[in-house]
Write an enzyme that holds these catalytic residues in place. Structure first.
Site, PDB file in Angstrom:
ATOM      1  N   SER A   1       0.793  -1.228   0.000  1.00 43.63           N
ATOM      2  CA  SER A   1       0.000   0.000   0.000  1.00 43.63           C
ATOM      3  C   SER A   1       0.833   1.289   0.000  1.00 43.63           C
ATOM      4  O   SER A   1       1.630   1.509  -0.898  1.00 43.63           O
ATOM      5  CB  SER A   1      -0.934  -0.071   1.207  1.00 43.63           C
ATOM      6  OG  SER A   1      -1.816   0.989   1.243  1.00 43.63           O
TER       7      SER A   1
ATOM      8  N   ASP B   1      -3.163   6.217  -3.151  1.00 45.67           N
ATOM      9  CA  ASP B   1      -1.993   5.655  -2.468  1.00 45.67           C
ATOM     10  C   ASP B   1      -1.371   4.579  -3.367  1.00 45.67           C
ATOM     11  O   ASP B   1      -1.796   4.384  -4.516  1.00 45.67           O
ATOM     12  CB  ASP B   1      -2.348   5.129  -1.073  1.00 45.67           C
ATOM     13  CG  ASP B   1      -3.163   3.852  -1.128  1.00 45.67           C
ATOM     14  OD1 ASP B   1      -3.792   3.589  -2.167  1.00 45.67           O
ATOM     15  OD2 ASP B   1      -3.158   3.096  -0.139  1.00 45.67           O
TER      16      ASP B   1
ATOM     17  N   ASP C   1      -1.443   1.422  -3.725  1.00 43.14           N
ATOM     18  CA  ASP C   1      -2.220   0.349  -4.364  1.00 43.14           C
ATOM     19  C   ASP C   1      -3.621   0.826  -4.743  1.00 43.14           C
ATOM     20  O   ASP C   1      -4.509   0.019  -5.027  1.00 43.14           O
ATOM     21  CB  ASP C   1      -2.270  -0.918  -3.491  1.00 43.14           C
ATOM     22  CG  ASP C   1      -2.937  -0.682  -2.142  1.00 43.14           C
ATOM     23  OD1 ASP C   1      -3.010   0.482  -1.708  1.00 43.14           O
ATOM     24  OD2 ASP C   1      -3.381  -1.668  -1.517  1.00 43.14           O
TER      25      ASP C   1
ATOM     26  N   ASP D   1      -6.197   2.193  -3.167  1.00 42.66           N
ATOM     27  CA  ASP D   1      -7.440   1.992  -2.432  1.00 42.66           C
ATOM     28  C   ASP D   1      -7.729   3.139  -1.462  1.00 42.66           C
ATOM     29  O   ASP D   1      -8.650   3.069  -0.669  1.00 42.66           O
ATOM     30  CB  ASP D   1      -7.482   0.626  -1.717  1.00 42.66           C
ATOM     31  CG  ASP D   1      -6.416   0.477  -0.658  1.00 42.66           C
ATOM     32  OD1 ASP D   1      -5.570   1.387  -0.503  1.00 42.66           O
ATOM     33  OD2 ASP D   1      -6.418  -0.574   0.021  1.00 42.66           O
TER      34      ASP D   1
ATOM     35  N   GLU E   1     -12.685   6.088   6.211  1.00 43.43           N
ATOM     36  CA  GLU E   1     -11.722   6.519   7.211  1.00 43.43           C
ATOM     37  C   GLU E   1     -11.236   7.897   6.770  1.00 43.43           C
ATOM     38  O   GLU E   1     -11.206   8.197   5.570  1.00 43.43           O
ATOM     39  CB  GLU E   1     -10.540   5.542   7.269  1.00 43.43           C
ATOM     40  CG  GLU E   1     -10.935   4.201   7.852  1.00 43.43           C
ATOM     41  CD  GLU E   1      -9.740   3.269   8.032  1.00 43.43           C
ATOM     42  OE1 GLU E   1      -9.476   2.876   9.161  1.00 43.43           O
ATOM     43  OE2 GLU E   1      -9.071   2.950   7.037  1.00 43.43           O
TER      44      GLU E   1
ATOM     45  N   PRO F   1      -2.437   1.715  19.688  1.00 40.23           N
ATOM     46  CA  PRO F   1      -1.277   1.087  19.053  1.00 40.23           C
ATOM     47  C   PRO F   1      -1.554   0.926  17.568  1.00 40.23           C
ATOM     48  O   PRO F   1      -2.675   0.606  17.186  1.00 40.23           O
ATOM     49  CB  PRO F   1      -1.204  -0.281  19.740  1.00 40.23           C
ATOM     50  CG  PRO F   1      -2.604  -0.569  20.180  1.00 40.23           C
ATOM     51  CD  PRO F   1      -3.261   0.758  20.448  1.00 40.23           C
ATOM     52  N   SER F   2      -0.555   1.171  16.736  1.00 38.54           N
ATOM     53  CA  SER F   2      -0.726   0.973  15.291  1.00 38.54           C
ATOM     54  C   SER F   2      -0.877  -0.517  14.996  1.00 38.54           C
ATOM     55  O   SER F   2      -0.293  -1.354  15.678  1.00 38.54           O
ATOM     56  CB  SER F   2       0.503   1.520  14.568  1.00 38.54           C
ATOM     57  OG  SER F   2       0.594   0.938  13.286  1.00 38.54           O
TER      58      SER F   2
ATOM     59  N   ARG G   1       0.139   5.521  18.103  1.00 32.24           N
ATOM     60  CA  ARG G   1      -0.268   6.763  17.445  1.00 32.24           C
ATOM     61  C   ARG G   1      -1.068   7.644  18.399  1.00 32.24           C
ATOM     62  O   ARG G   1      -1.867   7.149  19.200  1.00 32.24           O
ATOM     63  CB  ARG G   1      -1.139   6.464  16.227  1.00 32.24           C
ATOM     64  CG  ARG G   1      -0.415   5.683  15.155  1.00 32.24           C
ATOM     65  CD  ARG G   1      -1.112   5.801  13.813  1.00 32.24           C
ATOM     66  NE  ARG G   1      -0.680   4.752  12.909  1.00 32.24           N
ATOM     67  CZ  ARG G   1       0.496   4.744  12.268  1.00 32.24           C
ATOM     68  NH1 ARG G   1       1.351   5.737  12.425  1.00 32.24           N
ATOM     69  NH2 ARG G   1       0.808   3.750  11.463  1.00 32.24           N
TER      70      ARG G   1
HETATM   71  C1  16G Z   1      -4.422  -0.445   7.255  1.00 35.34           C
HETATM   72  C2  16G Z   1      -5.913  -0.503   7.051  1.00 35.34           C
HETATM   73  C3  16G Z   1      -6.510   0.881   7.093  1.00 35.34           C
HETATM   74  C4  16G Z   1      -6.132   1.567   8.385  1.00 35.34           C
HETATM   75  C5  16G Z   1      -4.650   1.526   8.602  1.00 35.34           C
HETATM   76  C6  16G Z   1      -4.335   1.979   9.989  1.00 35.34           C
HETATM   77  C7  16G Z   1      -7.090  -2.050   5.637  1.00 35.34           C
HETATM   78  C8  16G Z   1      -7.253  -2.579   4.254  1.00 35.34           C
HETATM   79  N1  16G Z   1      -6.209  -1.087   5.761  1.00 35.34           N
HETATM   80  O1  16G Z   1      -3.803   0.240   6.216  1.00 35.34           O
HETATM   81  O2  16G Z   1      -7.893   0.759   7.019  1.00 35.34           O
HETATM   82  O3  16G Z   1      -6.549   2.898   8.386  1.00 35.34           O
HETATM   83  O4  16G Z   1      -4.187   0.189   8.477  1.00 35.34           O
HETATM   84  O5  16G Z   1      -2.973   1.842  10.212  1.00 35.34           O
HETATM   85  O6  16G Z   1      -7.731  -2.482   6.580  1.00 35.34           O
HETATM   86  P1  16G Z   1      -2.377   1.904  11.660  1.00 35.34           P
HETATM   87  O7  16G Z   1      -3.031   0.802  12.470  1.00 35.34           O
HETATM   88  O8  16G Z   1      -0.929   1.731  11.471  1.00 35.34           O
HETATM   89  O9  16G Z   1      -2.722   3.253  12.199  1.00 35.34           O
HETATM   90 MG    MG Z   2      -3.696   1.177   0.226  1.00 33.24          MG
END
Ligand code: 16G
Ligand code: MG
Length: 550
Positions: free
Chosen positions: A68, A284, A286, A288, A378, A504-505, A512
């Site tokens: 991504s 982005d 990919d 999406d 989002e 947590p990420s 975060r």
């Molecule tokens: C991934 C998720 C996206 C989310 C992001 C949060 C999918 C397909 N993608 O990219 O929806 O906003 O993670 O990232 O579910 P983080 O947990 O590192 O903040």
């Molecule tokens: Mg993406």
């Protein structure tokens, strides 16, 4: 019940040994880490996809190889379920367990237990379709994946280099072929034709649309955007930029949706391209996620993020159902996450039901399925609109009683076709946005003025162990480590319009922090203070105390 093809699995598995020191995890977006460590994961995912297909009685399962918006050395892989949706959550843990078996013997033993406990009938057929983005590590990883698919004896289909949403579309199209739910022709051309035909019908008779600059993040979206431009012809002129998919290091570098959202600024490569008043969007890596923005008359940058896209599209769909006379039967609802700007949540909840869920598409998608029409986005630009099967039936059976109702009904039908309902899709969302803007005769500025965003700031904190962070209330409150939430509350109270949360990420080894407040400097200060608090209370990494953005 037949047995696992142990001989084939053993021979091929030995060619894809697991690096002993790495623990892999199937997270929010599948496995994602450095591309050069993923060989064994790919092989095993190939087998898992075959097993998932057998579990579904031979329905096609999708596999997407992408990382991504991550930088180029990263790569990743995720599975797509038969209706084009993300892998059922309960299988994520199985994927993780299989990926971490240390040796071929352990892997085969784990597979054996897994197929027995899941009651997978190994005599069933299996089909897997896969694709990859433009990352240089892609071809070798796909080769490993193919070995896995071969080892389990599944039938494979290579969809080549394409976007994540196209792969999701293909899975649904393949599995619905010849049924009354047929989703479209199962090819990239079928996808482009479906979207562009619906778009052209939607905007027929509307004033001509100004050309749109599309920042393709130097990723696979460039290929599809160029192809889509051909299909759209004069209806909507696309100007793809950042299309250097073969330049080393260019992918997602100082461009793309994630750059725009996190930096809240124009990609430097667009400064000489974008003129005041003109709007543009960024995909982005990919394709999406989608971010819109425009420069006002003074050349100032304004961002139109996922929340703004949700507000624009939900209002339009609401108006159409009303004009069609369907508003008593079809209700529109919104799904957001804690990252949604407070301004958007206020605006939307005064008009429609709004639900807040944890981050990650699967949570949003499932919550959106509970509405007749679920609009989920989002703030980072990932989202789509889904129409429940019942709403689609109501729409297709409906007999309008006036010409105005008939027109609105046709728009609604075309909208269901322009939208990729399987998953967030930057190009499909872009067409939806352009159609709504054309219908409402909105410029970027008019769209932007639906509501005012609260200034906000996102900060990363590198901590010793992010797994100690546990949240509740759709990630808006921390329950662990104990005591921190009370201190955050105490800080937030000191800022007008203040709101902050810590989570947590799911994709990076960080925690975060998000903060917003009525005034920009206050939002920044609150974010910094909360980040400092998290750091101090949980033993953050000394090199990473969050100071840099002040
Ligand atoms: C991934 C998720 C996206 C989310 C992001 C949060 C999918 C397909 N993608 O990219 O929806 O906003 O993670 O990232 O579910 P983080 O947990 O590192 O903040
Ligand atoms: Mg993406």
């Amino acid at each position: 019940m037949s047995d696992l093809p142990v001989h084939a699995i053993r021979t091929l598995s030995d060619q894809h040994p697991k690096p002993s020191h790495i623990h892999f995890q199937y997270g929010t977006a599948g496995f994602r880490t450095k591309g050069d460590t993923l060989d064994s994961v790919m092989f095993r995912v190939g087998i898992l996809a075959g097993l998932r297909s057998k579990k579904w009685d031979g329905k096609t399962i999708g596999v997407m190889v992408t990382a991504s918006h991550n930088p180029e050395p990263d790569n990743g892989v995720k599975l797509v379920d038969p209706r084009g949706e993300m892998l059922e959550t309960s299988w994520e843990a199985h994927a993780t367990a299989l990926a971490n078996a240390q040796s071929t013997d352990e892997f085969i033993a784990a597979l054996d237990t897994f197929t027995t406990t899941m009651k997978i009938d190994l005599s069933k057929p299996a089909k897997v379709v896969y694709a990859r983005d433009t990352r240089p590590s892609g071809p070798a990883l796909v080769a490993a994946l193919e070995d896995g698919i071969k080892a389990i004896g599944a039938e494979e289909r290579d969809a080549g280099v394409t976007t994540t949403p196209v792969l999701h579309y293909l899975v649904r199209a393949i599995n619905t072929k010849g049924t009354k739910e047929e989703y479209g022709d199962d090819s990239e051309e079928g996808y482009l034709r479906k979207l562009s035909t619906a778009f052209n019908k939607l905007v027929a008779g509307k004033p001509s649309i100004p050309p749109l600059v599309v920042d393709c993040a130097n990723g696979v979206g460039a290929k599809l955007a160029k192809e889509l431009a051909e299909y759209l012809g004069d209806t909507l002129q696309l100007i793809p930029v950042n299309t250097s998919t073969t330049t080393p290091g260019a992918l997602n570098n100082a461009c793309g949706a994630d750059f725009v959202k996190t930096q809240q600024t124009l990609p430097p490569s667009l400064t000489s391209v974008l003129k005041p008043g003109q709007r543009a969007c960024s995909l982005d890596g990919d394709a999406d996620r989608l971010m819109y923005y425009y420069l006002d008359d003074r050349g100032q940058f304004h961002m139109l993020d996922g929340d703004k896209i949700a507000a624009l599209s939900a209002a339009f769909i609401g108006e159409l159902t009303k004009s069609a006379g369907l508003d008593s039967q079809i209700k529109v609802g919104i799904v957001q996450t804690a990252y949604a700007n407070g301004g958007s949540t206020k605006y939307l909840s005064e008009r429609l039901p709004v639900k807040c869920v944890p981050t990650g598409v699967k949570h949003l998608h499932h919550a959106a399925e509970k509405f007749d029409v679920g609009v989920y986005f989002e703030a980072n630009g990932h989202g789509t609109v889904i129409f429940s099967p019942q709403s689609l039936e109501i729409i297709s059976a409906y007999q309008p009683s006036t010409p105005a109702q008939s027109t609105a009904l046709n728009h609604l039908i075309n909208l269901t076709e322009v939208i990729n309902q399987t998953v967030g899709d930057a190009l499909s969302d872009m067409l939806m946005v352009e159609a709504v803007l054309a219908h409402k005769s909105y410029s970027g500025e008019e769209w932007d003025s639906l509501y005012v965003d609260l200034p906000n700031r996102l900060v990363k904190v590198v901590v010793a162990d992010r797994n100690i962070f546990k949240t509740e209330d759709a990630e808006r409150r921390l329950v662990s480590p104990p005591g921190i939430q009370a201190k955050i509350d105490e800080l937030v109270r000191r800022y007008e319009g203040g709101r902050a949360f810590v989570r947590p990420s799911g994709t990076e080894d960080v925690v975060r922090v998000y903060a917003e407040a009525t005034v920009r400097t206050q939002a920044d200060e609150l974010a910094y203070r909360v980040a400092g608090l998290v750091y101090d209370e949980t033993g953050g990494h000394p090199a990473h105390r969050p100071l840099e953005f002040l």
